[in-house]
Design a protein around this motif. Structure first.
Motif, PDB file in Angstrom:
ATOM      1  N   GLY A 115       0.775  -1.206  -0.075  1.00  0.00           N
ATOM      2  CA  GLY A 115       0.075  -0.185   0.215  1.00  0.00           C
ATOM      3  C   GLY A 115       0.762   1.122   0.054  1.00  0.00           C
ATOM      4  N   LEU A 116       0.330   2.321  -0.522  1.00  0.00           N
ATOM      5  CA  LEU A 116       0.790   3.745  -0.404  1.00  0.00           C
ATOM      6  C   LEU A 116      -0.190   4.744   0.171  1.00  0.00           C
ATOM      7  CD1 LEU A 116       3.877   4.945  -1.256  1.00  0.00           C
ATOM      8  CD2 LEU A 116       2.662   5.545  -3.402  1.00  0.00           C
ATOM      9  N   TYR A 117       0.536   5.534   0.828  1.00  0.00           N
ATOM     10  CA  TYR A 117      -0.423   6.618   1.324  1.00  0.00           C
ATOM     11  C   TYR A 117       0.439   7.998   1.356  1.00  0.00           C
ATOM     12  CZ  TYR A 117      -3.244   9.347   4.595  1.00  0.00           C
ATOM     13  OH  TYR A 117      -3.948  10.515   5.427  1.00  0.00           O
ATOM     14  N   VAL A 118      -0.265   9.080   0.915  1.00  0.00           N
ATOM     15  CA  VAL A 118       0.524  10.372   0.992  1.00  0.00           C
ATOM     16  C   VAL A 118       0.086  11.392   2.354  1.00  0.00           C
ATOM     17  CG1 VAL A 118       0.774  12.545  -0.147  1.00  0.00           C
ATOM     18  CG2 VAL A 118       0.416  10.643  -1.459  1.00  0.00           C
ATOM     19  N   LEU A 119       1.373  11.282   3.053  1.00  0.00           N
ATOM     20  CA  LEU A 119       0.952  12.116   4.533  1.00  0.00           C
ATOM     21  C   LEU A 119       1.305  13.486   4.093  1.00  0.00           C
ATOM     22  CD1 LEU A 119       0.971  11.061   7.145  1.00  0.00           C
ATOM     23  CD2 LEU A 119       3.594  10.893   7.240  1.00  0.00           C
ATOM     24  N   ASP A 120       2.023  14.136   3.383  1.00  0.00           N
ATOM     25  CA  ASP A 120       1.891  15.526   3.038  1.00  0.00           C
ATOM     26  C   ASP A 120       2.169  15.800   1.501  1.00  0.00           C
ATOM     27  OD1 ASP A 120       1.542  18.096   3.554  1.00  0.00           O
ATOM     28  OD2 ASP A 120       3.605  18.573   4.820  1.00  0.00           O
ATOM     29  N   GLN A 121       1.656  16.725   1.137  1.00  0.00           N
ATOM     30  CA  GLN A 121       2.059  17.174  -0.157  1.00  0.00           C
ATOM     31  C   GLN A 121       1.439  18.750  -0.547  1.00  0.00           C
ATOM     32  OE1 GLN A 121      -0.072  17.384  -3.245  1.00  0.00           O
ATOM     33  NE2 GLN A 121      -2.081  17.107  -2.067  1.00  0.00           N
ATOM     34  N   LYS A 122       2.072  19.423  -1.480  1.00  0.00           N
ATOM     35  CA  LYS A 122       1.645  20.449  -1.935  1.00  0.00           C
ATOM     36  C   LYS A 122       1.792  20.669  -3.552  1.00  0.00           C
ATOM     37  CE  LYS A 122       2.342  23.187   2.400  1.00  0.00           C
ATOM     38  NZ  LYS A 122       2.789  22.076   3.215  1.00  0.00           N
ATOM     39  N   GLU A 123       1.335  19.421  -4.247  1.00  0.00           N
ATOM     40  CA  GLU A 123       1.575  19.650  -5.656  1.00  0.00           C
ATOM     41  C   GLU A 123       0.309  20.576  -6.210  1.00  0.00           C
ATOM     42  OE1 GLU A 123       4.480  17.584  -6.973  1.00  0.00           O
ATOM     43  OE2 GLU A 123       4.452  18.449  -4.866  1.00  0.00           O
ATOM     44  N   THR A 124       0.259  20.967  -7.339  1.00  0.00           N
ATOM     45  CA  THR A 124      -0.634  21.603  -7.937  1.00  0.00           C
ATOM     46  C   THR A 124      -1.979  21.072  -7.907  1.00  0.00           C
ATOM     47  OG1 THR A 124       1.192  21.764  -9.627  1.00  0.00           O
ATOM     48  CG2 THR A 124      -0.893  22.937 -10.165  1.00  0.00           C
ATOM     49  N   PRO A 125      -2.908  22.165  -7.267  1.00  0.00           N
ATOM     50  CA  PRO A 125      -4.254  21.498  -7.142  1.00  0.00           C
ATOM     51  C   PRO A 125      -5.083  21.174  -8.620  1.00  0.00           C
ATOM     52  CG  PRO A 125      -3.846  23.565  -5.748  1.00  0.00           C
ATOM     53  CD  PRO A 125      -2.595  23.367  -6.707  1.00  0.00           C
ATOM     54  N   GLY A 126      -5.609  19.958  -8.420  1.00  0.00           N
ATOM     55  CA  GLY A 126      -6.299  19.640  -9.695  1.00  0.00           C
ATOM     56  C   GLY A 126      -5.368  18.959 -10.658  1.00  0.00           C
ATOM     57  N   LEU A 127      -4.207  18.859 -10.675  1.00  0.00           N
ATOM     58  CA  LEU A 127      -3.074  18.114 -11.464  1.00  0.00           C
ATOM     59  C   LEU A 127      -2.386  17.167 -10.531  1.00  0.00           C
ATOM     60  CD1 LEU A 127      -2.271  21.023 -13.926  1.00  0.00           C
ATOM     61  CD2 LEU A 127      -3.709  19.109 -14.494  1.00  0.00           C
ATOM     62  N   GLY A 128      -1.276  17.794 -10.014  1.00  0.00           N
ATOM     63  CA  GLY A 128      -0.438  16.829  -9.193  1.00  0.00           C
ATOM     64  C   GLY A 128      -1.022  16.634  -7.952  1.00  0.00           C
ATOM     65  N   SER A 129      -1.977  17.170  -7.423  1.00  0.00           N
ATOM     66  CA  SER A 129      -2.604  16.630  -6.187  1.00  0.00           C
ATOM     67  C   SER A 129      -3.444  15.427  -6.507  1.00  0.00           C
ATOM     68  CB  SER A 129      -3.901  17.639  -5.789  1.00  0.00           C
ATOM     69  OG  SER A 129      -4.764  17.873  -6.851  1.00  0.00           O
ATOM     70  N   HIS A 130      -3.529  14.917  -7.530  1.00  0.00           N
ATOM     71  CA  HIS A 130      -4.020  13.608  -7.639  1.00  0.00           C
ATOM     72  C   HIS A 130      -3.195  12.499  -7.503  1.00  0.00           C
ATOM     73  CE1 HIS A 130      -7.544  15.096  -9.878  1.00  0.00           C
ATOM     74  NE2 HIS A 130      -7.168  15.581 -10.841  1.00  0.00           N
ATOM     75  N   ILE A 131      -2.012  12.808  -7.150  1.00  0.00           N
ATOM     76  CA  ILE A 131      -1.115  11.828  -6.383  1.00  0.00           C
ATOM     77  C   ILE A 131      -1.756  11.056  -5.165  1.00  0.00           C
ATOM     78  CG2 ILE A 131       1.117  12.588  -7.403  1.00  0.00           C
ATOM     79  CD1 ILE A 131       1.798  13.583  -4.621  1.00  0.00           C
ATOM     80  N   GLN A 132      -2.794  11.764  -4.563  1.00  0.00           N
ATOM     81  CA  GLN A 132      -3.188  11.309  -3.398  1.00  0.00           C
ATOM     82  C   GLN A 132      -4.543  10.748  -3.512  1.00  0.00           C
ATOM     83  OE1 GLN A 132      -3.564  14.536  -0.445  1.00  0.00           O
ATOM     84  NE2 GLN A 132      -4.461  15.829  -1.995  1.00  0.00           N
ATOM     85  N   ASP A 133      -4.841  10.356  -4.923  1.00  0.00           N
ATOM     86  CA  ASP A 133      -6.225   9.616  -5.214  1.00  0.00           C
ATOM     87  C   ASP A 133      -6.014   8.215  -4.664  1.00  0.00           C
ATOM     88  OD1 ASP A 133      -7.227  11.720  -6.068  1.00  0.00           O
ATOM     89  OD2 ASP A 133      -7.213  11.268  -8.156  1.00  0.00           O
TER      90      ASP A 133
END
Lengths: 199, 209
Positions: A115-133
């Motif tokens: 499994g993988l979980y994103v604890l913290d990120q500030k990627e571009t909303p709507g693009l990079g922020s999809h890494i936490q889907d």
């Protein structure tokens, strides 16, 4: 003489306010950081332990213990009965905008990613922020082999082939997550092999 | 230095409705669209923005006489960035779940035009009292803007407000309202409504006079 007096003020004459403010703000921020950091770290730790059952199936948030292996911080995931089920490996690295902090779930022999979980990120909303889907990008990591490097691919990869489907419009964010996972898993596998050799 | 700008009370009242940041100036559209899918994140964002706006206006007004015109934007940004960082760390420490929901939108307050506009228009030219009244008024205006959009979206999208049910169980939740298109639809319709009400009032006033 007159000419010199009329000259624009020097660097310090222009920038003294900014330098003063920067020193004042900098020390204020340091104070805030000292006061709040323990609490923020505790929140992160609680979140990390709360994610254990989702990162390693059957893992217990209460029973699992934090340990160090070859200098690497890792959580030894235990079941309710105390059986060793796997590992949760905190990992972080540079993303597109800021640091990305991840939790990587591994099986007992660190052969597969569970499994993988994103604890913290500030990627571009709507693009990079999809890494936490959880049902999209992160699902692609589940069941992947841990003994070879994962790579970002276009389109749908064959299951468990080491290929991770890139997020459209967020190539750097996708690559960053893959690289952080690869490096953390590689280092941890080395440390684990070293400690087993000693046993 | 003679203060020739609007008085503190005028600044305060202007910020709320006549110069409402959301509906009149169309500033701060990024959080307006992004965090209004629920009333709670919208109010948290409004609170964080208010904290930054009030502190930035206060500091800017204090140092207004020492500001060099060509370096003022740098000073504004430095001040705003400091208070945004404090707000961000505070949310991470005391409201970790909400901090995750708001994500990068809290650090993005740094580039919120409302704050830099208030520093430029009011705080760098007027005394501390007026600057604080201005910040307070604009903060209330922004909170009003965010809360109105968020209430409409949350009620129509989930049938609830702040987790409490307001529409009957039979209400078919309009899923689109809590998704990004819902933000544009709601903002557009409410903006139209405000304009229409403003025009109607003007007309009524014109007929009387």
């Amino acid at each position: 003489m007159e000419k010199e007096a009329r000259k624009a003020p020097g660097l310090l004459g222009q920038a003294w306010l900014i330098l003063l403010l920067a020193a004042f703000f900098g020390s204020s921020l340091a104070g805030v950081e000292i006061a709040l950091k323990p609490r923020i770290e505790r929140n992160k730790r609680n979140e990390t332990f709360g994610q254990i059952p989702f990162l390693v199936p059957g893992g217990s948030s209460q029973k699992s213990v934090e340990t160090r292996m070859g200098g690497i911080r890792v959580i030894r995931v235990l079941s309710d009965k105390g059986d060793h089920l796997g590992w949760v490996l905190p990992a972080s690295g540079q993303g597109f905008a800021d640091r990305i902090e991840l939790l990587v779930g591994l099986d007992r022999k660190a052969e597969r990613i569970t499994g993988l979980y994103v604890l913290d990120q500030k990627e571009t909303p709507g693009l990079g922020s999809h890494i936490q889907d959880k049902d999209g990008f992160l699902r692609g990591f589940e069941g992947q082999p841990a003994d070879k490097s994962l790579r970002v691919v276009k389109g749908r990869p064959a299951p468990h082939s080491g290929g991770i489907r890139a997020i459209t419009g967020a190539t750097i964010s996708s690559l960053s997550v893959c690289n952080i996972v690869n490096r953390a898993v590689r280092d941890f596998r080395k440390a684990l092999a070293g400690s087993e050799g000693k046993d | 230095m003679v203060d020739s700008g609007p008085t503190a009370l005028e600044r305060f009242i202007n910020g709320i409705l006549p110069e409402n940041p959301t509906y009149r100036q169309l500033l701060g559209m990024c959080p307006t669209l992004a965090v209004t899918n629920g009333l709670k994140p919208a109010l948290t964002m409004a609170g964080a923005t208010a904290f930054v706006l009030i502190c930035a206006n206060f500091i800017t007004s204090l140092i207004r006489n020492a500001l060099k015109p060509h370096l003022r934007i740098l000073v504004f940004t430095l001040t705003i960035a400091t208070f945004v960082t404090i707000a961000d760390r505070f949310l991470q420490a005391f409201m970790p779940a909400m901090s995750k929901v708001l994500g990068p939108y809290v650090p993005l307050i740094i580039v919120n035009c409302i704050i830099i506009a208030r520093c430029e228009v009011c705080a760098s030219k007027q005394p501390v009292g007026t600057a604080l009244a201005d910040a307070l008024g604009c903060s209330l205006g922004f909170a009003l803007g965010l809360a109105s959009i968020a209430s409409v979206r949350e009620i129509l999208g989930t049938g609830c407000l702040l987790g409490a049910r307001v529409l009957p169980e039979a209400w078919p939740n309009w899923g689109i309202m809590v998704l990004p298109p819902g933000a544009f639809l709601t903002l557009g319709l409410l903006l139209g409504l405000v304009e229409w009400a403003g025009a109607a009032r003007k007309k009524a006033g014109g007929n009387q006079g």
